[in-house]
Each structure stands twice: as structure tokens, then as C-alpha cells.
Design an enzyme around this catalytic site. Structure first.
Site, PDB file in Angstrom:
ATOM      1  N   GLY A 393       0.811  -1.222   0.000  1.00 17.24           N
ATOM      2  CA  GLY A 393       0.000   0.000   0.000  1.00 17.24           C
ATOM      3  C   GLY A 393       0.835   1.259   0.000  1.00 17.24           C
ATOM      4  N   THR A 396       0.645   5.969  -2.008  1.00 18.14           N
ATOM      5  CA  THR A 396       0.129   7.218  -1.458  1.00 18.14           C
ATOM      6  C   THR A 396       0.331   7.222   0.049  1.00 18.14           C
ATOM      7  OG1 THR A 396      -1.807   8.686  -1.381  1.00 18.14           O
ATOM      8  CG2 THR A 396      -2.219   6.339  -1.106  1.00 18.14           C
ATOM      9  N   ILE A 398       1.283   7.446   3.995  1.00 15.38           N
ATOM     10  CA  ILE A 398       2.486   7.132   4.759  1.00 15.38           C
ATOM     11  C   ILE A 398       3.287   6.010   4.096  1.00 15.38           C
ATOM     12  CG2 ILE A 398       1.481   7.940   6.920  1.00 15.38           C
ATOM     13  CD1 ILE A 398       1.029   5.095   7.754  1.00 15.38           C
ATOM     14  N   SER A 522      -3.191   0.367  14.661  1.00 13.13           N
ATOM     15  CA  SER A 522      -3.807   1.662  14.952  1.00 13.13           C
ATOM     16  C   SER A 522      -4.198   1.723  16.424  1.00 13.13           C
ATOM     17  CB  SER A 522      -5.052   1.871  14.087  1.00 13.13           C
ATOM     18  OG  SER A 522      -5.831   2.961  14.548  1.00 13.13           O
ATOM     19  N   TYR A 547     -13.466  -2.277  11.661  1.00 11.42           N
ATOM     20  CA  TYR A 547     -12.121  -1.696  11.540  1.00 11.42           C
ATOM     21  C   TYR A 547     -11.321  -1.933  12.818  1.00 11.42           C
ATOM     22  CZ  TYR A 547      -8.348   1.688  11.007  1.00 11.42           C
ATOM     23  OH  TYR A 547      -7.112   2.274  10.938  1.00 11.42           O
TER      24      TYR A 547
END
Length: 668
Positions: A393, A396, A398, A522, A547
């Protein structure tokens, strides 16, 4: 009472006015910092002289040269200040090869003594940076009878450079850097009164000396053609240094208290002021560039007067004559002019007006809040040449910033992404910025187990090593949808996809030990729970809960994998990158309407990290030498943090591992 009078009498009015002030001040300040020299170069074994380097941009230039490993001679008049600056630089950079040597550019004898001493100590000189200068001082004379600004800014450096030409030629490729100024555009060489004996204007004398720098640069470049020695001039920008100390307008009490703050947004920091000097001195792309003029790390046009070859030759002949004579017949007249004080009353009244003071204070508050929220920064310099890294990923946000920094440090990086067009565009930008061509795009769709297996098979055909795997890709709070294999999208991409990818690459990671796995989780994991009865959200679906569950799965996976890899030399850690301004929140409806895009985002701006700051903890976990044996931990803002209680449930960690193995068919 009118509406305006009503608002003016209440705090909301000041807050409203502050918004405009804040934006302007912060934007202008950032804009005025100019170009940055970001290329990493190794200057070990290079010998450099920097004049006037005990303060300001000279000191910052020495600091950066020392950080890059150079042997640096600080040529200064004030040895006490020079030694203090040297001690600070040596302690900060751990480079002991920084030396102080006395060189008073207002004395030809001092310059000759410096050159003789230097040649006894060093056989080579790779870079000479003529940085020292004085600006708009009252009329005074050097020890040899030259007008001070002409004597220090031009004649002193003229003599020093000519005395050093033999060692520069012997050390080629070598460079001479003359720090001039945009003021050269207002200058003219007064051939009838070069030494300002008939009349003196401090500004004109300064402008003349800076024009002399550029003319000297161009003439010297012509004379050095084919020797391997290049010479270029530059304008450092308007920098907050001691150079303005002779300007009465800036040295009185009221100016220091009120006028300087007004100029603050328009003035470069000394660190940014040194960037063009470093660019001209170190950039590999300028190795054969000579006789040019730069500003903000870009080539710029000089003033028409600076292209006058005849004047340049005349100035060279006069400079040669004056600096070669031990005693010159120059009128030693001191003509100290009193500087007129400006009337400050109107300025003070304006600055004390609440319409400016309170918005300015509010603006500073927002600015420093923004800076604070950027969090910890990974500032250690590491050389990743020869290291092979995969970042998922990474076209784009970070992920892209992570690849950019890894590329800058010399790593071979594979950008594992789904969108070919966007990734190739990002790859091209990174290669152009870093000059590292060992950056590759390979297609990887984490929502497809087949794509993951194909990616790994192709990677193993190309590489037999993998030193760092950064599982960065993710989706956040998307509407309910399924991967190609029927997994709930957030669980499938954020956890299951990375679970399979990691397991398929473990053999390479073990063969490449010491190696690292970095899982981008996260803070949302603290709100998560593993719903083992409905792991795939088939009975009910809440985008926020799904999430948080996937992010908790990242941490549980990290801890369980760390146990299984114990003793293999492969470490695995998880992290929270911060609240970052990226595309990750694209599925959140609150930010997709007009109010959200223009109002909420503006209000949240001071609280959000930039993608560059968001990548810092990833880089810390992936590269910091002190973490080489640290595994199974969780980090945020480049520091270890405690995980949520649910993330310490080892029984749940094992159960999740077993389920993940079944779902991805990865059990060996």
C-alpha cells in the site's frame, strides 16, 4: 448596535479575525524557507574550509558537513566564539575532525598566515566556502586600508581563494562556493571610486561588494576551465542572522520588540539559509557546473551588470594588485556616519492594535499545536544500501513517504500495490527525487489470496533475500463488502491478506536474518474485540467495529508471530502511525460532503499529522539499530507504548492464528 459593533465587543470577533492571520503567517513563513538540499552524500575524507562559520549560516553549513563526515576548518576572526561553536558541533555530530583556525578577512597578513598554517596541516582541499561577510556597516577600513565591506566581502576572499588554488587543483574535482546576495542586482562597480574615498553610502558599498562576488566567480570560472575546479556563487535568502547588526533600524529597542516580529514570517531560519550553500558544495549533479549563480537550490539569472566581462577583468586586475602589495597607498579616512532613526510611533500603534496582536497570538498557538501533533521523528541516519524491503500500500500516504525515505537511504524497495497507474507515477516521483533506481512496482491485491501468492512467487524469482517487510496497506470504515475470497473487506485486507503474505515470506526473512516485520496497526485496536462467533461480520456489520477488530487482529498477530519466531533472528512489531491526513478516511461520509471537506477538515488540520510525520514510527520500527532485538512490541510516536488488555490475550491470539491459517490455507 450594528452587527459589526456587536461582534467587535465579543471574543468571537477576535477568533474570527485570527483565522485569516494564522493562515497567512504560517503559509508565508513556510513558503519563505525556500528550497532544501535533501540528498544524502558521504563527505568522509573530504577537506573543507568555511569562512565566517562561528554563527549563522556558516555555522549551520559546518554542522551539516560534519554530520556527513567531512573534515572541516572553521576560518574565523573571533576564536572564542569559534571554539564554542566547534564544541557544540562536535558534541552533536560526533565528528571530531572539525578545527578552528584564525582568519581575519580584514587583514591580508592574517589571511596569508591562515593559508600557510592550513597547507602545513593538509595536503588537500576539496571545498572552499567563502561565507563570511559584513553588511551596511558605518564606514571603516580594514587593516590594509580597504573600505570594510569591499575588503572583507570581496578582497579578503579573493586573496584567500588565490592562495588556495594550488591545493584545490591538486584535489580535483573540487569546488569553490562564494556566498553573494540578491543585493548584487542593485550594485555597480564604481571604477572611479572603488574604495569609497570620495563618498560613502553603506547600502551602495554592500551592493558593490556582492556584485564583486559574482563578477569574481564568473572570471575565476573562466580562468579555471579544464582544471577540475568549479566555482559558483549564490544568494542564501533573507536569513535571521547577525549580518544585520549594523543596521540601526533593527538594533533599537522598539524595532527588536515590534518590527522584528512583523518580519518573522518573511525571514529564513539559519538552517534553511544554509541549504543553497550545501547544494552548491555537495550536489553530485553540479560536479561540472561552474560560473553559475544559485538561489533556493535552483539556478538563477544574474543581473546584467554581473555579465560584464570587461568589468570583471578590470576588477580582477585591481584586486590582484591591491592584495599582492604589502602596503597600499590607500587613503585611511574614517567617516562614521550617524544612522537616522526611523519614527516608530505609527508602527507601534499599529502593532499594539488588538486586531493584530490577538490574532497573531492565536495563530502562533495553532502553529505550535500543529508542530506538536506531528509527534516523534526518526532522525537517526542509517545506510540501507544492500537491504531489500517490501512495503504494501505504498503509492500514497504514509506508505509512499516510507518508500521515499527508504530510497533516500539506499534500500532496494518493492512497492506492493493494487493500482498500477498510481504506483508507477509515485515510483517515478521517488526515483527522480532520490536518484535511487532500485525501486520496483509489483502488483499485489491484498483482497485476493491468489494475487498474494502470485506476488510472492514472482518476488522469490527476483530476490533471494528480504530484510524488511512493512505491512502498511489498509482500508478503514468502508461499507460492507467482501474480498474475492469472501472475507469481510477490512478483516480480509488489514489482517488476512497480510497474514498470508507474511507467512509466505518467512523463509526469505529467516534466510536474511537479522530481519524485521513491521505491522501498521492503529490506536483503534484499543476499541476492538475479536468476535469469534461472527469473525466475518455475516450476522451483523458495523464499519467502526469491523475496523477496530482488524486493527486488534494486527496486534494479536504480531505478538503470536513474535513467539513463533523466537530465536530465528526475525523480529516483528506493530505500531500506531498517528492520526494522519491521508486517503484512509475516504469512506467516512462525514468528510465527503461540502461541510466536511471545507469546514471539518479545516478545524481538524492542526490536529492531523502530515504523511511524512505519519511515516516516522514505521521508519523507527524498521530501521532503528536499537530495536534489532526488540520483538512483539507496539510503538507510537517513535516510542514503545502499552497495548490494550484485549491485545494481551494469548489464548485469543492462538485462536485467531488457527482461524487465519484455515481461511488462508497457509498451514504448512
Amino acid at each position: 448596535m450594528t452587527l459589526f459593533a456587536f461582534l467587535k465587543s465579543r471574543p468571537i470577533f477576535w477568533a474570527s479575525v485570527a483565522g485569516t492571520s494564522v493562515g497567512c503567517a504560517c503559509f508565508i513563513k513556510d513558503l519563505m524557507q525556500g528550497g532544501k538540499f535533501t540528498k544524502e552524500t558521504d563527505e568522509t575524507d573530504k577537506v573543507v574550509i568555511v569562512t565566517g562559520s562561528n554563527t549563522g549560516i556558516g555555522k549551520e553549513t559546518v554542522r551539516e558537513l560534519a554530520r556527513r563526515g567531512a573534515t572541516v576548518y572553521m576560518a574565523c576572526r573571533d576564536m572564542k566564539k569559534c571554539e564554542e561553536a566547534r564544541e557544540e558541533i562536535v558534541l552533536e555530530t560526533k565528528n571530531k575532525y572539525v578545527y578552528c583556525r584564525q582568519c581575519d578577512l580584514a587583514s591580508l597578513d592574517s589571511i596569508r598566515n591562515f593559508a600557510a598554517t592550513f597547507k602545513r596541516e593538509q595536503a588537500n582541499l576539496h571545498i572552499l566556502i567563502n561565507n563570511a561577510g559584513v553588511m551596511r556597516c558605518p564606514r571603516s577600513l580594514t587593516k590594509d586600508g580597504f573600505e570594510m565591506q569591499l575588503g572583507v566581502n570581496h578582497l579578503g576572499h579573493f586573496l584567500l581563494t588565490n592562495l588556495m588554488l594550488d591545493v584545490l587543483k591538486k584535489s580535483c574535482p573540487s569546488r569553490i562556493v562564494n556566498v553573494s546576495s540578491l543585493a548584487h542586482t542593485r550594485g555597480e562597480i564604481n571604477t572611479a571610486d572603488l574604495n569609497s574615498e570620495k563618498s560613502y553610502d553603506d547600502a551602495k558599498a554592500y551592493n558593490q561588494s556582492k556584485l564583486a562576488n559574482v563578477l569574481f566567480t564568473r572570471e575565476l570560472a573562466r580562468r579555471l576551465e579544464g582544471t577540475g575546479v568549479t566555482v559558483n556563487a549564490l544568494h542564501p535568502g533573507i536569513v535571521d542572522t547577525e549580518l544585520f547588526r549594523h543596521m540601526g533600524f533593527f538594533t533599537n529597542f522598539f524595532a527588536g520588540l515590534f518590527v522584528r516580529p512583523l518580519f518573522w514570517p518573511f525571514v529564513k531560519t539559519v538552517k534553511n539559509g544554509a541549504q543553497t550553500s550545501l547544494y552548491v558544495a555537495l550536489d553530485p549533479d553540479l560536479e561540472n557546473v561552474t560560473g553559475k549563480y544559485f538561489s533556493d537550490c535552483h539556478l538563477q539569472e544574474v543581473a546584467p551588470a554581473a555579465t560584464d566581462a570587461q568589468t570583471a577583468k578590470w576588477l580582477w586586475a585591481v584586486s590582484e594588485k591591491w592584495t599582492c602589495s604589502p602596503i597600499l597607498d590607500i587613503k585611511t579616512e574614517f567617516d562614521f556616519e550617524r544612522l537616522n532613526r526611523r519614527n516608530m510611533c505609527a508602527c507601534i500603534d499599529c502593532l499594539l492594535c488588538p486586531c493584530i496582536v490577538w490574532p497573531a497570538l492565536f495563530g502562533l498557538g495553532v502553529y505550535f499545536l500543529r508542530q506538536y501533533m506531528q509527534g516523534g521523528q526518526f532522525t537517526k541516519e542509517t545506510n540501507e544500501t544492500g537491504k531489500v524491503v517490501i512495503v504494501t500500500g505504498s503509492n500514497t500516504g504514509i506508505g509512499k513517504e516510507t518508500v521515499l525515505e527508504l530510497a533516500r537511504r539506499g534500500a532496494t524497495v518493492y512497492m506492493a500495490c493494487r493500482d498500477k497507474a498510481r504506483t508507477e507515477k509515485a515510483l517515478l516521483e521517488i526515483v527522480q527525487e532520490t536518484g535511487n533506481k532500485n525501486i520496483f512496482f509489483r502488483e499485489l491485491d491484498l483482497a485476493s489470496l491468489e494475487s498474494i501468492r502470485n506476488f510472492v512467487a514472482d518476488f522469490k524469482k527476483e530476490q533471494d533475500k528480504l530484510h524488511i517487510l512493512i505491512n502498511n496497506a489498509g482500508v478503514m470504515r468502508c461499507p460492507h463488502m467482501l474480498t474475492k475470497n469472501g472475507f469481510e473487506m477490512q478483516l480480509g485486507v488489514n489482517h488476512m491478506g497480510h497474514f498470508l503474505l507474511t507467512n509466505l515470506l518467512l523463509d526469505l526473512l529467516k534466510n536474511s536474518a537479522p530481519s524485521r516485520i513491521v505491522n501498521v496497526s492503529s490506536l483503534a485496536h484499543t476499541r476492538g474485540s475479536i468476535n469469534i462467533d461472527d469473525l466475518n461480520s455475516e450476522k451483523s456489520y458495523d464499519e467502526g467495529n469491523a475496523y477496530s477488530q482488524s486493527k486488534l487482529a494486527n496486534v494479536l498477530f504480531t505478538r503470536e508471530l513474535a513467539k513463533r519466531l523466537e530465536g530465528t533472528g526475525v523480529t516483528v512489531n506493530a505500531l500506531h502511525p498517528g492520526v494522519v491526513d491521508t486517503e484512509l478516511g475516504r469512506h467516512m461520509k462525514i468528510f465527503n460532503n461540502t461541510f466536511g471537506r471545507y469546514v471539518l477538515r479545516s478545524l481538524l488540520w492542526p490536529l492531523l499529522k502530515t504523511p511524512k510525520s505519519g511515516a516516522q514510527t514505521t521508519l523507527y520500527a524498521a530501521l532503528d539499530p536499537e530495536l534489532s532485538n526488540v520483538t512483539g512490541k507496539y510503538f507510537s510516536d517513535c516510542a514503545e507504548k502499552k497495548v490494550a488488555p484485549a491485545a494481551t490475550d494469548d489464548k485469543m491470539g492462538k485462536l485467531l492464528w488457527e482461524e487465519s491459517e484455515k481461511w488462508t490455507h497457509s498451514k504448512k
